[in-house]
Design a protein around this motif. Sequence first.
Motif, short mmCIF file in Angstrom:
data_model
loop_
_atom_site.label_atom_id
_atom_site.label_comp_id
_atom_site.label_asym_id
_atom_site.label_seq_id
_atom_site.Cartn_x
_atom_site.Cartn_y
_atom_site.Cartn_z
N ALA A 105 0.86 -1.20 0.00
CA ALA A 105 0.00 0.00 0.00
C ALA A 105 0.89 1.25 0.00
CB ALA A 105 -0.91 0.00 1.22
N SER A 106 0.55 2.20 -0.86
CA SER A 106 1.39 3.41 -1.00
C SER A 106 1.10 4.45 0.08
CB SER A 106 1.18 4.02 -2.38
OG SER A 106 -0.19 4.36 -2.55
N SER A 107 -0.05 4.32 0.74
CA SER A 107 -0.43 5.29 1.78
C SER A 107 -1.53 4.67 2.63
CB SER A 107 -0.97 6.57 1.12
OG SER A 107 -2.19 6.27 0.43
N GLY A 108 -1.87 5.36 3.71
CA GLY A 108 -2.97 4.90 4.55
C GLY A 108 -4.28 4.86 3.76
N ALA A 109 -4.48 5.87 2.92
CA ALA A 109 -5.71 5.93 2.12
C ALA A 109 -5.75 4.77 1.12
CB ALA A 109 -5.79 7.26 1.39
N ASP A 110 -4.59 4.44 0.54
CA ASP A 110 -4.50 3.33 -0.41
C ASP A 110 -4.80 2.01 0.31
OD1 ASP A 110 -3.93 1.83 -2.76
OD2 ASP A 110 -1.85 1.58 -2.14
N LEU A 111 -4.23 1.85 1.52
CA LEU A 111 -4.48 0.64 2.30
C LEU A 111 -5.97 0.52 2.62
CD1 LEU A 111 -3.74 -1.87 3.87
CD2 LEU A 111 -2.93 -0.42 5.74
N MET A 112 -6.55 1.64 3.01
CA MET A 112 -7.99 1.66 3.33
C MET A 112 -8.81 1.25 2.10
SD MET A 112 -9.92 2.40 5.93
CE MET A 112 -11.67 2.70 6.18
N ALA A 113 -8.45 1.77 0.94
CA ALA A 113 -9.17 1.45 -0.30
C ALA A 113 -9.03 -0.04 -0.65
CB ALA A 113 -8.66 2.31 -1.45
N SER A 152 2.18 6.21 5.17
CA SER A 152 1.88 7.60 5.51
C SER A 152 0.38 7.84 5.48
CB SER A 152 2.59 8.56 4.55
OG SER A 152 2.02 8.45 3.27
N GLY A 153 -0.10 8.52 6.52
CA GLY A 153 -1.54 8.80 6.62
C GLY A 153 -2.34 7.68 7.24
N TRP A 154 -1.65 6.67 7.83
CA TRP A 154 -2.41 5.55 8.40
C TRP A 154 -3.28 6.00 9.57
CZ3 TRP A 154 -2.54 3.45 13.29
CH2 TRP A 154 -1.53 3.82 14.19
N THR A 155 -2.82 6.99 10.35
CA THR A 155 -3.63 7.41 11.51
C THR A 155 -4.93 8.05 11.05
OG1 THR A 155 -2.39 9.47 11.67
CG2 THR A 155 -1.68 7.70 13.10
N LYS A 156 -4.86 8.80 9.96
CA LYS A 156 -6.08 9.42 9.42
C LYS A 156 -7.01 8.33 8.89
CE LYS A 156 -7.71 12.95 6.27
NZ LYS A 156 -7.56 13.48 4.93
N ALA A 157 -6.43 7.35 8.20
CA ALA A 157 -7.24 6.25 7.63
C ALA A 157 -7.91 5.44 8.74
CB ALA A 157 -6.36 5.35 6.77
#
Length: 195
Positions: free
Chosen positions: A108-116, A145-150
Amino acid sequence: MPKIQIAQDAAADELLSSDSFALLTGMLLDQQFPMERAFAGPAKIRDRFGTMDPVEIADADPESFADLCATPPAIHRYGRSMAGRVQALAKVVADEYGGDASRIWTEASSGADLMARLRALPGFGEQKAKIFVALVAKQLDIKPSGWTKAAGDYSKKGFRSVADVTDPDSLQKVRDFKKAAKAAKAAESPAGGAK
């Protein structure tokens, strides 16, 4: 690899710690069922089916796979229907991730990508995906990056979800937190929690 202790059973936790598809399957089963029993489900599948290989699970005969999942002690309160979900999840992992569930989070490239990626999995809604983002971050140290937001509130310190379970004591604290949250929600609803 970090030692996961969600199932509170040595063999089941060993499997969760060493097999990424088993961990993902435990998360899938974690609904309307005690969390430690849900995360013990993959070990039951492996013991009865012989493997947690998603390719083999995806290719298994649905009827006989449902039978082995529903045999007491079942993998879930709804063993037969969950068997179908496990096979659907296995098919996505087999087809889209070459049978390697860990690629969902390691690539996953970012938290948002992992979430998706998690939201695209069968049986993973918004809340389950957020909890799993927190679980791989807190317990596997995979923090795009951004996992806490996700992950939202599940990223916070404390005992909010299965992501925070590391021993019997933390399991009880998470259980207490969920119970209190449920009671607060019931108190807020106009009909006193009646559905």
